[in-house]
Scaffold this active site. Structure first.
Site, mmCIF file in Angstrom:
data_model
loop_
_atom_site.group_PDB
_atom_site.id
_atom_site.type_symbol
_atom_site.label_atom_id
_atom_site.label_comp_id
_atom_site.label_asym_id
_atom_site.label_seq_id
_atom_site.Cartn_x
_atom_site.Cartn_y
_atom_site.Cartn_z
ATOM 1 N N GLU A 227 -34.312 22.442 -10.923
ATOM 2 C CA GLU A 227 -34.653 22.783 -9.614
ATOM 3 C C GLU A 227 -34.531 24.681 -9.324
ATOM 4 O OE1 GLU A 227 -36.865 20.736 -7.818
ATOM 5 O OE2 GLU A 227 -35.787 19.067 -7.698
ATOM 6 N N CYS A 261 -34.821 28.471 -1.477
ATOM 7 C CA CYS A 261 -35.908 28.339 -2.546
ATOM 8 C C CYS A 261 -37.473 28.010 -1.958
ATOM 9 C CB CYS A 261 -35.536 27.171 -3.616
ATOM 10 S SG CYS A 261 -35.527 25.414 -2.628
HETATM 11 P P1 NAP Z 1 -27.254 31.194 -10.044
HETATM 12 O O1 NAP Z 1 -27.053 32.193 -9.695
HETATM 13 O O2 NAP Z 1 -28.264 31.093 -10.921
HETATM 14 O O3 NAP Z 1 -25.996 29.809 -9.204
HETATM 15 C C1 NAP Z 1 -26.612 28.460 -8.973
HETATM 16 C C2 NAP Z 1 -25.678 27.812 -10.069
HETATM 17 O O4 NAP Z 1 -25.315 28.003 -11.264
HETATM 18 C C3 NAP Z 1 -24.021 28.536 -9.494
HETATM 19 O O5 NAP Z 1 -23.453 27.219 -9.863
HETATM 20 C C4 NAP Z 1 -23.875 29.411 -10.853
HETATM 21 O O6 NAP Z 1 -22.641 29.614 -10.968
HETATM 22 C C5 NAP Z 1 -24.658 28.548 -11.785
HETATM 23 N N1 NAP Z 1 -24.765 29.397 -13.159
HETATM 24 C C6 NAP Z 1 -24.235 30.676 -12.924
HETATM 25 N N2 NAP Z 1 -24.926 31.265 -13.827
HETATM 26 C C7 NAP Z 1 -24.957 30.337 -14.877
HETATM 27 C C8 NAP Z 1 -25.163 29.925 -16.268
HETATM 28 N N3 NAP Z 1 -25.287 30.809 -16.982
HETATM 29 N N4 NAP Z 1 -24.728 28.778 -16.702
HETATM 30 C C9 NAP Z 1 -24.158 28.019 -15.846
HETATM 31 N N5 NAP Z 1 -24.177 28.456 -14.975
HETATM 32 C C10 NAP Z 1 -24.631 29.320 -14.391
HETATM 33 O O7 NAP Z 1 -28.233 31.194 -8.384
HETATM 34 P P2 NAP Z 1 -28.011 31.450 -6.614
HETATM 35 O O8 NAP Z 1 -28.143 32.785 -6.614
HETATM 36 O O9 NAP Z 1 -27.015 30.372 -6.184
HETATM 37 O O10 NAP Z 1 -28.846 30.619 -5.623
HETATM 38 C C11 NAP Z 1 -29.923 30.891 -5.645
HETATM 39 C C12 NAP Z 1 -31.521 30.603 -6.748
HETATM 40 O O11 NAP Z 1 -31.028 29.451 -6.961
HETATM 41 C C13 NAP Z 1 -32.571 30.754 -5.662
HETATM 42 O O12 NAP Z 1 -33.764 31.728 -7.356
HETATM 43 C C14 NAP Z 1 -33.270 29.563 -5.424
HETATM 44 O O13 NAP Z 1 -34.650 29.828 -5.671
HETATM 45 C C15 NAP Z 1 -32.548 29.021 -6.463
HETATM 46 N N6 NAP Z 1 -32.760 27.275 -5.616
HETATM 47 C C16 NAP Z 1 -33.734 26.724 -6.024
HETATM 48 C C17 NAP Z 1 -33.686 25.509 -5.339
HETATM 49 C C18 NAP Z 1 -34.703 24.300 -5.522
HETATM 50 O O14 NAP Z 1 -34.816 23.152 -4.899
HETATM 51 N N7 NAP Z 1 -35.839 24.063 -6.576
HETATM 52 C C19 NAP Z 1 -32.704 25.159 -4.612
HETATM 53 C C20 NAP Z 1 -31.765 26.093 -4.139
HETATM 54 C C21 NAP Z 1 -32.063 27.603 -4.469
HETATM 55 P P3 NAP Z 1 -21.619 31.058 -9.933
HETATM 56 O O15 NAP Z 1 -22.079 30.589 -8.922
HETATM 57 O O16 NAP Z 1 -20.438 30.564 -10.817
HETATM 58 O O17 NAP Z 1 -21.991 31.950 -10.778
#
Ligand code: NAP
Length: 450
Positions: A227, A261
């Site tokens: 997602e 998102c």
């Molecule tokens: P993020 O930086 O990708 O973080 C999400 C999760 O992934 C966190 O637990 C983060 O851990 C982890 N993570 C980051 N890089 C990683 C890697 N290389 N390997 C494994 N885990 C990793 O995203 P965010 O800033 O928290 O959230 C915003 C994004 O999420 C936006 O793009 C939004 O659109 C998307 N989102 C999508 C949905 C949907 O349902 N489609 C819903 C909500 C949000 P750390 O915190 O430790 O870095």
């Protein structure tokens, strides 16, 4: 290693969380394995009783838990409390419906043939901070009702929420190991994905994190659900109710300080009504009060991290250099970003092409409805979309042409336990919620008896 929880409004450190050693992580994985062996044999009734209790715990503690959300990631308190209530509702939904969703299926064959749904193991979840309760319960309630167990790696700025959710599961009577949160670094993620007990991986987050985790899932031949990001189109046609569209547009872009998102991010408006829509939308945005998320009368808190606010500022600056015009807002102080509207954003503009994760609304003008659909589809993301028109028949036909996982007509894009949710293109794959969501991580086993 220590991870600090920082209050985004005050910038104060509010908690410290110790990262697990590799040995501690191995113990957690072993515990998940042990818990799965017995949890998978429990009846739907036993699971449902506990899941209902969990829902009641969330409702009873909604103020305390809402405050924790606000302190960790900055959303206004009423939104935090609402999120805890919505999470409780999802627990109830799967407690009441899991058994009938997973009933055996019989086939019309000359011999006896059927499919049964078996649990598959431990689901490893990597979750984001923007809805720190909802995102977790959205996958965990169905996974656990299905007889799976789970390991959660939450975003590093909401570990307090992760611990509070684990405590609530224990308080509800779930055996130790059924729901475990793990405070780990990114480098430890593969250890979990590789573990034999882990049968599925679900990630909600950015495209970059999704790509990295999906690659690891592929490497270890584990099913995954992704997602990811979105840049949802909100299409306003000539015959739309402009007042209503602008009201929902404001809500859809500015909820959670624009950090969802499924926030509408690209407002695509036909030329005939673009000036009128821009003016009503701007006046509604100007009425919003951004500030201390705990204070009454404030509609929007800070962005969750300083780096996010800086990224949004630089996207805005570049967008203006590329020809967009500011209509309202545009100022920032630390994490506090003023609700902002820019107009004349073309499809080459950075604010059109990249996801803007904060309170920045953009207007792109379209010649007509065909052009509007083409502009909406001209994007790497395909999460959700909205169409505003008084002609419901036309809306239905246009909705069929939209490239996205969900299309809403004349209403706010939102997730609902009863309806499948998910995206296409770089917004990811797989579906959460509804009957489809609970079946994503099950072994659909066919049995044939001659
Ligand atoms: P993020 O930086 O990708 O973080 C999400 C999760 O992934 C966190 O637990 C983060 O851990 C982890 N993570 C980051 N890089 C990683 C890697 N290389 N390997 C494994 N885990 C990793 O995203 P965010 O800033 O928290 O959230 C915003 C994004 O999420 C936006 O793009 C939004 O659109 C998307 N989102 C999508 C949905 C949907 O349902 N489609 C819903 C909500 C949000 P750390 O915190 O430790 O870095």
């Amino acid at each position: 290693m220590i991870i600090n929880s920082i209050n985004p409004y005050s910038q104060a450190i509010i908690a410290e969380h110790e990262v697990l050693t590799n040995a501690q992580l191995t113990q957690k994985i072993e515990l998940a394995e042990k818990a799965y062996k017995s949890w998978r044999t429990t009846t739907f009734q036993e699971r449902a009783d506990k899941m209902k209790k969990l829902a009641n715990i969330f409702r009873a503690k909604k103020e305390e838990l809402g405050l924790l959300i606000t302190n960790e990631m900055g959303k206004i308190l009423s939104e935090g409390i609402g999120e805890v209530e919505k999470s409780a509702g999802n627990c109830d939904f799967y407690a009441e419906n899991a058994e009938k969703m997973l009933k055996d299926i019989y086939y019309d064959t000359p011999f006896k043939s059927m499919s049964v749904y078996d649990p598959s193991g431990a689901i490893f979840a990597v979750m984001p901070w923007n809805y720190p309760f909802w995102q977790v319960l959205r996958y965990a309630a169905p996974a656990i009702m299905a007889g799976n167990v789970t390991l959660l790696k939450h975003a590093s700025n909401v570990i307090g929420c992760a611990k509070a959710i684990e405590n609530a599961f224990l308080e509800a009577g779930f055996p130790v190991g059924v729901f475990q949160q793990v405070t780990i670094s990114i480098s430890q993620v593969e250890t979990i994905i590789a573990a034999d007990v882990v049968s599925g991986i679900t990630l909600t987050g950015s495209e970059m994190a999704g790509s990295s985790v999906a690659s690891l899932a592929g490497k270890h031949i584990k099913k995954s659900v992704m997602e990811l990001g979105g840049s949802d189109a909100f299409i306003v046609l000539d015959d739309a109710n402009i007042e209503k569209a602008a009201t929902v547009a404001t809500q859809s872009r500015m909820l959670n300080a624009g950090q969802a998102c499924i926030c509408a991010k690209r407002f695509i408006v036909t030329e005939k009504v673009a000036d009128e829509f821009a003016s009503v939308f701007a006046s509604k945005i100007a009425e919003l009060h951004q500030g201390n998320p705990l204070q009454n009368g404030i509609n929007m808190g800070p962005l969750a991290k300083l780096e996010f606010a800086k990224t949004l500022s630089s996207q805005l600056e570049k967008s203006l250099q590329q020809g967009a015009k500011i209509i309202v807002g545009g100022e920032r102080e630390n994490c506090n970003f003023q609700p902002t509207l820019i107009d004349f954003v073309d499809s080459n503009n950075i604010a059109f092409q990249e996801e803007t994760f904060g309170p920045l609304a953009t207007i792109t003008r379209a010649k007509n409805e065909i052009d509007a659909i083409a502009i909406a589809n001209n994007h790497r993301y395909g999460l959700a979309s909205a169409i505003w028109t008084e002609d419901r028949e036309k809306a239905y036909l246009l909705a069929r042409k939209i490239e996205a996982g969900n299309v809403f007509v004349n209403s706010l894009v939102r997730s609902d336990s009863r309806i499948p949710f998910g995206g296409i293109k770089k917004s990811g794959y797989g579906r959460e919620l509804s009957e489809i969501g609970i079946k994503e991580f099950m072994n659909m086993k066919s049995i044939i008896i001659e």
